[in-house]
Design a protein around this motif. Structure first.
Motif, PDB file in Angstrom:
ATOM      1  N   GLN A 130      -9.516 -10.792 121.891  1.00 26.86           N
ATOM      2  CA  GLN A 130      -8.461  -9.889 121.265  1.00 26.86           C
ATOM      3  C   GLN A 130      -7.646  -9.031 122.317  1.00 26.86           C
ATOM      4  O   GLN A 130      -7.221  -8.000 122.223  1.00 26.86           O
ATOM      5  CB  GLN A 130      -9.213  -8.679 120.610  1.00 26.86           C
ATOM      6  N   LEU A 131      -7.504  -9.704 123.572  1.00 27.79           N
ATOM      7  CA  LEU A 131      -6.567  -9.197 124.430  1.00 27.79           C
ATOM      8  C   LEU A 131      -5.067  -8.774 123.927  1.00 27.79           C
ATOM      9  O   LEU A 131      -4.600  -7.560 124.288  1.00 27.79           O
ATOM     10  CB  LEU A 131      -6.191 -10.162 125.725  1.00 27.79           C
ATOM     11  N   LYS A 132      -4.328  -9.366 123.069  1.00 27.58           N
ATOM     12  CA  LYS A 132      -3.053  -9.218 122.751  1.00 27.58           C
ATOM     13  C   LYS A 132      -3.114  -8.100 121.839  1.00 27.58           C
ATOM     14  O   LYS A 132      -2.239  -7.178 121.929  1.00 27.58           O
ATOM     15  CB  LYS A 132      -2.600 -10.174 121.632  1.00 27.58           C
ATOM     16  N   GLN A 133      -4.202  -7.896 120.663  1.00 30.18           N
ATOM     17  CA  GLN A 133      -4.478  -6.715 119.884  1.00 30.18           C
ATOM     18  C   GLN A 133      -4.662  -5.387 120.855  1.00 30.18           C
ATOM     19  O   GLN A 133      -4.037  -4.470 120.595  1.00 30.18           O
ATOM     20  CB  GLN A 133      -5.537  -6.929 119.047  1.00 30.18           C
ATOM     21  N   VAL A 134      -5.401  -5.640 121.739  1.00 30.91           N
ATOM     22  CA  VAL A 134      -5.833  -4.436 123.058  1.00 30.91           C
ATOM     23  C   VAL A 134      -4.550  -3.954 123.639  1.00 30.91           C
ATOM     24  O   VAL A 134      -4.082  -2.764 123.405  1.00 30.91           O
ATOM     25  CB  VAL A 134      -6.964  -4.922 123.585  1.00 30.91           C
ATOM     26  N   ARG A 135      -3.680  -4.890 123.810  1.00 32.43           N
ATOM     27  CA  ARG A 135      -2.488  -4.541 124.770  1.00 32.43           C
ATOM     28  C   ARG A 135      -1.383  -3.936 123.654  1.00 32.43           C
ATOM     29  O   ARG A 135      -0.672  -2.996 124.053  1.00 32.43           O
ATOM     30  CB  ARG A 135      -1.682  -5.433 125.441  1.00 32.43           C
ATOM     31  N   ASN A 136      -1.298  -4.275 122.346  1.00 29.76           N
ATOM     32  CA  ASN A 136      -0.673  -3.985 121.391  1.00 29.76           C
ATOM     33  C   ASN A 136      -1.033  -2.190 121.067  1.00 29.76           C
ATOM     34  O   ASN A 136      -0.220  -1.433 120.962  1.00 29.76           O
ATOM     35  CB  ASN A 136      -0.647  -4.711 120.072  1.00 29.76           C
ATOM     36  N   ALA A 137      -2.302  -2.079 121.086  1.00 32.84           N
ATOM     37  CA  ALA A 137      -2.721  -0.782 120.645  1.00 32.84           C
ATOM     38  C   ALA A 137      -2.394   0.165 121.823  1.00 32.84           C
ATOM     39  O   ALA A 137      -2.222   1.199 121.657  1.00 32.84           O
ATOM     40  CB  ALA A 137      -4.053  -0.698 120.511  1.00 32.84           C
ATOM     41  N   ILE A 138      -2.632  -0.309 123.063  1.00 31.89           N
ATOM     42  CA  ILE A 138      -2.294   0.520 124.142  1.00 31.89           C
ATOM     43  C   ILE A 138      -0.927   0.864 124.423  1.00 31.89           C
ATOM     44  O   ILE A 138      -0.746   2.009 124.367  1.00 31.89           O
ATOM     45  CB  ILE A 138      -2.564  -0.073 125.716  1.00 31.89           C
ATOM     46  N   ALA A 139      -0.231  -0.154 123.939  1.00 36.52           N
ATOM     47  CA  ALA A 139       1.474   0.304 124.023  1.00 36.52           C
ATOM     48  C   ALA A 139       1.860   1.475 122.951  1.00 36.52           C
ATOM     49  O   ALA A 139       2.720   2.128 123.171  1.00 36.52           O
ATOM     50  CB  ALA A 139       2.182  -1.086 123.813  1.00 36.52           C
ATOM     51  N   ALA A 140       1.192   1.197 121.668  1.00 40.88           N
ATOM     52  CA  ALA A 140       1.218   2.041 120.430  1.00 40.88           C
ATOM     53  C   ALA A 140       0.825   3.400 120.873  1.00 40.88           C
ATOM     54  O   ALA A 140       1.482   4.529 120.710  1.00 40.88           O
ATOM     55  CB  ALA A 140       0.672   1.480 119.383  1.00 40.88           C
ATOM     56  N   VAL A 141      -0.352   3.410 121.428  1.00 41.20           N
ATOM     57  CA  VAL A 141      -0.716   4.789 121.859  1.00 41.20           C
ATOM     58  C   VAL A 141       0.068   5.552 123.117  1.00 41.20           C
ATOM     59  O   VAL A 141       0.297   6.844 123.006  1.00 41.20           O
ATOM     60  CB  VAL A 141      -2.137   4.736 122.601  1.00 41.20           C
ATOM     61  N   LYS A 142       0.427   4.766 124.053  1.00 42.45           N
ATOM     62  CA  LYS A 142       1.363   5.430 124.886  1.00 42.45           C
ATOM     63  C   LYS A 142       2.653   6.039 124.414  1.00 42.45           C
ATOM     64  O   LYS A 142       3.167   6.918 125.055  1.00 42.45           O
ATOM     65  CB  LYS A 142       1.804   4.410 126.194  1.00 42.45           C
ATOM     66  N   GLU A 143       3.045   5.227 123.277  1.00 40.42           N
ATOM     67  CA  GLU A 143       4.246   5.769 122.805  1.00 40.42           C
ATOM     68  C   GLU A 143       4.097   6.989 121.674  1.00 40.42           C
ATOM     69  O   GLU A 143       5.070   7.759 121.159  1.00 40.42           O
ATOM     70  CB  GLU A 143       4.985   4.743 121.764  1.00 40.42           C
ATOM     71  N   GLN A 144       2.684   7.251 121.497  1.00 33.51           N
ATOM     72  CA  GLN A 144       2.283   8.609 120.496  1.00 33.51           C
ATOM     73  C   GLN A 144       2.658   9.904 121.407  1.00 33.51           C
ATOM     74  O   GLN A 144       2.658  10.085 122.528  1.00 33.51           O
ATOM     75  CB  GLN A 144       0.774   8.517 120.331  1.00 33.51           C
ATOM     76  N   ASP A 145       3.249  10.787 120.526  1.00 30.53           N
ATOM     77  CA  ASP A 145       3.595  12.286 121.199  1.00 30.53           C
ATOM     78  C   ASP A 145       2.120  12.989 121.487  1.00 30.53           C
ATOM     79  O   ASP A 145       1.154  12.897 120.991  1.00 30.53           O
ATOM     80  CB  ASP A 145       4.089  12.925 120.093  1.00 30.53           C
TER      81      ASP A 145
ATOM     82  N   LEU B  21     -10.099  11.350 118.674  1.00 27.05           N
ATOM     83  CA  LEU B  21      -9.848  11.206 119.798  1.00 27.05           C
ATOM     84  C   LEU B  21      -8.464  11.610 120.424  1.00 27.05           C
ATOM     85  O   LEU B  21      -7.435  11.287 119.903  1.00 27.05           O
ATOM     86  CB  LEU B  21     -10.040   9.576 119.987  1.00 27.05           C
ATOM     87  N   SER B  22      -8.653  11.874 121.624  1.00 27.59           N
ATOM     88  CA  SER B  22      -7.328  12.239 122.223  1.00 27.59           C
ATOM     89  C   SER B  22      -6.342  11.155 122.859  1.00 27.59           C
ATOM     90  O   SER B  22      -7.035  10.112 122.814  1.00 27.59           O
ATOM     91  CB  SER B  22      -7.424  13.457 123.382  1.00 27.59           C
ATOM     92  N   LYS B  23      -5.037  11.374 123.058  1.00 24.20           N
ATOM     93  CA  LYS B  23      -4.578  10.078 123.669  1.00 24.20           C
ATOM     94  C   LYS B  23      -5.171   9.671 124.776  1.00 24.20           C
ATOM     95  O   LYS B  23      -5.292   8.374 125.112  1.00 24.20           O
ATOM     96  CB  LYS B  23      -2.858  10.676 123.921  1.00 24.20           C
ATOM     97  N   ASP B  24      -5.512  10.447 125.766  1.00 25.89           N
ATOM     98  CA  ASP B  24      -5.999   9.930 127.062  1.00 25.89           C
ATOM     99  C   ASP B  24      -7.400   9.420 126.732  1.00 25.89           C
ATOM    100  O   ASP B  24      -7.955   8.340 127.462  1.00 25.89           O
ATOM    101  CB  ASP B  24      -6.471  11.140 127.874  1.00 25.89           C
ATOM    102  N   GLU B  25      -8.312   9.672 125.786  1.00 23.08           N
ATOM    103  CA  GLU B  25      -9.507   9.110 125.426  1.00 23.08           C
ATOM    104  C   GLU B  25      -9.196   7.951 124.790  1.00 23.08           C
ATOM    105  O   GLU B  25      -9.805   6.719 125.037  1.00 23.08           O
ATOM    106  CB  GLU B  25     -10.390   9.862 124.341  1.00 23.08           C
ATOM    107  N   LYS B  26      -8.091   7.674 124.005  1.00 24.53           N
ATOM    108  CA  LYS B  26      -7.987   6.263 123.379  1.00 24.53           C
ATOM    109  C   LYS B  26      -7.710   5.225 124.481  1.00 24.53           C
ATOM    110  O   LYS B  26      -8.002   4.221 124.397  1.00 24.53           O
ATOM    111  CB  LYS B  26      -6.558   6.403 122.351  1.00 24.53           C
ATOM    112  N   LEU B  27      -6.722   5.866 125.453  1.00 18.12           N
ATOM    113  CA  LEU B  27      -6.412   4.826 126.631  1.00 18.12           C
ATOM    114  C   LEU B  27      -7.495   4.639 127.570  1.00 18.12           C
ATOM    115  O   LEU B  27      -7.450   3.426 127.711  1.00 18.12           O
ATOM    116  CB  LEU B  27      -5.268   5.581 127.406  1.00 18.12           C
ATOM    117  N   GLU B  28      -8.184   5.436 127.754  1.00 20.29           N
ATOM    118  CA  GLU B  28      -9.296   5.063 128.624  1.00 20.29           C
ATOM    119  C   GLU B  28     -10.379   4.140 127.970  1.00 20.29           C
ATOM    120  O   GLU B  28     -10.740   3.116 128.502  1.00 20.29           O
ATOM    121  CB  GLU B  28     -10.329   6.318 128.703  1.00 20.29           C
ATOM    122  N   ILE B  29     -10.685   4.205 126.435  1.00 15.61           N
ATOM    123  CA  ILE B  29     -11.293   3.358 125.889  1.00 15.61           C
ATOM    124  C   ILE B  29     -10.475   1.908 125.684  1.00 15.61           C
ATOM    125  O   ILE B  29     -11.221   0.768 126.045  1.00 15.61           O
ATOM    126  CB  ILE B  29     -11.599   3.806 124.395  1.00 15.61           C
TER     127      ILE B  29
END
Length: 68
Positions: A53-68, A19-27
């Motif tokens: 699972q809101l906390k886990q989802v938000r943590n994953a969003i934050a981590a994806v946003k930090e990815q290059d 998945l691309s960064k944009d696809e990950k964020l969309e999902i």
């Protein structure tokens, strides 16, 4: 069926190499919206019995946003 049904955890999406960064964020953002809807329903006395699972989802969003 949701767009994230093929993933067991938000971290699975975060770490998905296909998945691309944009696809990950969309999902993940869709998952976040669904989790928030479940919380609202539970606060109104309606519960589907799923764990929040809101906390886990938000943590994953934050981590994806930090990815290059």
């Amino acid at each position: 069926m949701t767009i994230y049904d093929n993933y067991n955890t938000p971290a699975d999406i975060q770490n998905a190499s296909n998945l691309s960064k944009d696809e990950k964020l969309e999902i993940l953002e869709k998952w976040e919206a669904d989790e928030m809807a479940l919380i609202r329903a539970a606060s109104e006395g309606l519960s589907g019995g799923e764990d929040n699972q809101l906390k886990q989802v938000r943590n994953a969003i934050a981590a994806v946003k930090e990815q290059d």
